[in-house]
Design an enzyme around this catalytic site. Structure first.
Site, mmCIF file in Angstrom:
data_model
loop_
_atom_site.group_PDB
_atom_site.id
_atom_site.type_symbol
_atom_site.label_atom_id
_atom_site.label_comp_id
_atom_site.label_asym_id
_atom_site.label_seq_id
_atom_site.Cartn_x
_atom_site.Cartn_y
_atom_site.Cartn_z
ATOM 1 N N ASP A 107 0.809 -1.225 0.000
ATOM 2 C CA ASP A 107 0.000 0.000 0.000
ATOM 3 C C ASP A 107 0.842 1.276 0.000
ATOM 4 O O ASP A 107 0.525 2.241 -0.704
ATOM 5 C CB ASP A 107 -1.003 -0.009 1.163
ATOM 6 C CG ASP A 107 -0.352 -0.305 2.503
ATOM 7 O OD1 ASP A 107 0.868 -0.589 2.534
ATOM 8 O OD2 ASP A 107 -1.050 -0.263 3.525
ATOM 9 N N GLU A 151 5.352 -11.133 14.991
ATOM 10 C CA GLU A 151 6.335 -10.141 15.466
ATOM 11 C C GLU A 151 5.703 -8.863 16.016
ATOM 12 O O GLU A 151 6.339 -8.135 16.768
ATOM 13 C CB GLU A 151 7.296 -9.787 14.329
ATOM 14 C CG GLU A 151 6.602 -9.102 13.151
ATOM 15 C CD GLU A 151 7.552 -8.675 12.040
ATOM 16 O OE1 GLU A 151 8.762 -8.862 12.165
ATOM 17 O OE2 GLU A 151 7.046 -8.144 11.032
ATOM 18 N N ARG A 164 10.867 -14.741 3.043
ATOM 19 C CA ARG A 164 10.751 -13.925 1.827
ATOM 20 C C ARG A 164 11.638 -14.404 0.684
ATOM 21 O O ARG A 164 11.285 -14.211 -0.486
ATOM 22 C CB ARG A 164 11.110 -12.469 2.154
ATOM 23 C CG ARG A 164 10.154 -11.865 3.124
ATOM 24 C CD ARG A 164 10.154 -10.362 3.225
ATOM 25 N NE ARG A 164 11.335 -9.639 2.828
ATOM 26 C CZ ARG A 164 11.659 -8.452 3.322
ATOM 27 N NH1 ARG A 164 10.897 -7.895 4.249
ATOM 28 N NH2 ARG A 164 12.725 -7.825 2.893
ATOM 29 N N ASP A 181 2.729 -9.857 4.359
ATOM 30 C CA ASP A 181 1.854 -9.582 5.506
ATOM 31 C C ASP A 181 0.371 -9.780 5.152
ATOM 32 O O ASP A 181 -0.462 -9.937 6.044
ATOM 33 C CB ASP A 181 2.062 -8.143 5.999
ATOM 34 C CG ASP A 181 3.502 -7.882 6.416
ATOM 35 O OD1 ASP A 181 4.242 -8.859 6.632
ATOM 36 O OD2 ASP A 181 3.887 -6.698 6.518
ATOM 37 N N MET A 229 7.009 -13.213 10.787
ATOM 38 C CA MET A 229 6.825 -11.816 10.362
ATOM 39 C C MET A 229 5.347 -11.458 10.247
ATOM 40 O O MET A 229 4.462 -12.299 10.406
ATOM 41 C CB MET A 229 7.532 -11.580 9.038
ATOM 42 C CG MET A 229 9.021 -11.357 9.174
ATOM 43 S SD MET A 229 9.745 -10.921 7.587
ATOM 44 C CE MET A 229 11.356 -10.317 8.122
HETATM 45 O O1 F6P Z 1 6.252 -5.894 5.267
HETATM 46 C C1 F6P Z 1 7.014 -7.019 4.999
HETATM 47 C C2 F6P Z 1 7.988 -7.305 6.104
HETATM 48 O O2 F6P Z 1 8.664 -8.509 5.795
HETATM 49 C C3 F6P Z 1 7.392 -7.361 7.494
HETATM 50 O O3 F6P Z 1 6.728 -8.575 7.726
HETATM 51 C C4 F6P Z 1 8.613 -7.114 8.339
HETATM 52 O O4 F6P Z 1 8.257 -6.567 9.583
HETATM 53 C C5 F6P Z 1 9.390 -6.129 7.527
HETATM 54 O O5 F6P Z 1 8.960 -6.264 6.190
HETATM 55 C C6 F6P Z 1 10.894 -6.300 7.588
HETATM 56 O O6 F6P Z 1 11.480 -5.269 6.894
HETATM 57 P P1 F6P Z 1 12.996 -5.267 6.437
HETATM 58 O O7 F6P Z 1 13.115 -6.142 5.222
HETATM 59 O O8 F6P Z 1 13.282 -3.852 6.129
HETATM 60 O O9 F6P Z 1 13.819 -5.820 7.557
#
Ligand code: F6P
Length: 363
Positions: free
Chosen positions: A117, A237, A287, A142, A184
């Protein structure tokens, strides 16, 4: 090639599995129309440098291993809002004109933006200012974009978290332990809820529901009394401590990220139950892995549809998955609807029906 229509594509925000599958599908569909796809590197960052950083993408570039790879071959960024860009001296600068200039330099008539978003809000403003057609594709592990039932990357993240529970269960049983898995989900508990059910958790803690250590301990006690020597606990988290704060870590660049609630909960469980407790923080492995088949399907369908919409002359639309098909909605409406876990949803009822401790009342 002179006279050939060019469309840009970029990935924005945090990466996830399935982004490359979107890019591949868009290149395929663009080839059908005889159009060239330009992959912009590192989200809008690639448009700030001169020369602009991009890759010309043809079928030969995308039809090898690319769909199977996690991450994004284009690179991405979740920093640097171009309308308030953080400069080296600590000031903020509006660099939107440079980005629009970069798009003009590339000669793209339309842009496919793959993001969440926040990215969509920024891309929309840029597209309006630059008079560039924009089609958005939702991605976020998410899964908190309300307009779509699922976003690219979510299914894979759930699969990884479920597999983690599959791997924790035997070692938990071997050592009579309580295993806590922190997953996450920046503000929403979707990953925890889905993976917790699929992975046979006894306790699922999500930010949408208030929890208490007494409730968690009572559940673990019931498990013990039932004759089982281990328990599995999934914690999102973004869950709050008893003091009402979300544990965070500060990074070298001053940015804060959620992290640490798993250890907090694990410590309390050990104290309250006397159980030997171990904590696993799953982090970015949710991820970076190859996308699940569902994410490949979703990504492929979105990539094809985005190009078709451009062919129809549509713009300012976000694709969404709804009732077994893709729909397209105005981006403005789409980014307004945030989806936390619905406490009356089928999955919440399922968790309760399975006897999982999922907290007490709405947080
Ligand atoms: O929004 C996706 C996400 O993976 C969240 O679940 C997590 O809190 C955040 O991004 C982590 O961000 P970064 O990759 O900047 O550590």
């Amino acid at each position: 090639m002179a006279g050939e229509k060019r469309i840009g594509i970029l990935t924005s925000g945090g990466d996830c599995a399935g982004l490359n599958a979107v890019i591949r599908a868009a290149v395929h569909r663009a080839a059908h129309y005889g159009w060239q796809v330009v992959g912009i590197e590192d989200g809008t960052q690639g448009l700030l440098t001169r020369p602009v950083r991009y890759l010309d993408l043809s079928l030969n570039d995308v039809d090898g291993a690319m769909m199977r790879q996690g991450g994004t071959v284009l690179g991405t960024t979740n920093k640097g809002d171009p309308f308030a860009y953080p400069m080296a001296d600590g000031s903020k600068k509006d660099r939107s004109a440079e980005i629009i200039g970069g798009l003009r330099e590339l000669g793209v008539e339309a842009l496919i933006g793959i993001g969440g978003d926040g990215s969509m809000a920024i891309l929309r403003k840029l597209a309006q200012l630059g008079d560039i057609k924009l089609i958005g594709i939702p991605k976020t592990i998410d899964n908190d974009l309300g307009i779509t039932e699922t976003s690219v990357g979510f299914d894979t993240a759930v699969a990884v978290a479920t597999e983690a529970l599959d791997r924790l269960q035997p070692t938990a049983a071997s050592h009579d332990r309580v295993m806590v898995l922190e997953v996450m989900g920046r503000d929403a508990g979707h990953i925890a809820l889905s993976a917790g059910i699929a992975g046979g958790a006894d306790v699922i803690l999500i930010p949408e529901v208030h929890w208490s250590i007494d409730g968690v301990a009572a559940k673990i006690e019931r498990v013990r009394k039932g004759g089982r020597n281990f328990a599995l606990v999934v914690v999102s988290e973004a869950v709050k401590t008893a003091e009402g704060t979300i544990p965070q870590r500060e990074f070298a660049d001053g940015q804060k990220r959620h992290g640490g609630i798993g250890n907090y909960v694990g410590h309390l469980i050990a104290e309250a139950t006397g159980a030997e407790t171990r904590v696993t923080v799953l982090g970015h492995v949710q991820r970076g892995c190859p996308p699940s088949y569902r994410d490949r399907l979703l990504a492929s369908a979105f990539g094809v549809k985005a190009v078709d919409l451009i062919a129809e002359g549509k713009s300012d639309r976000l694709l969404a998955w709804s009732n077994r098909q893709i729909v397209d909605v105005p981006i403005e409406d789409a980014i307004k609807t945030y989806a936390a876990v619905d406490l009356d949803s089928t999955l919440m009822q399922t968790a309760r029906g399975l006897g999982i401790y999922i907290g007490d009342v709405k947080a």
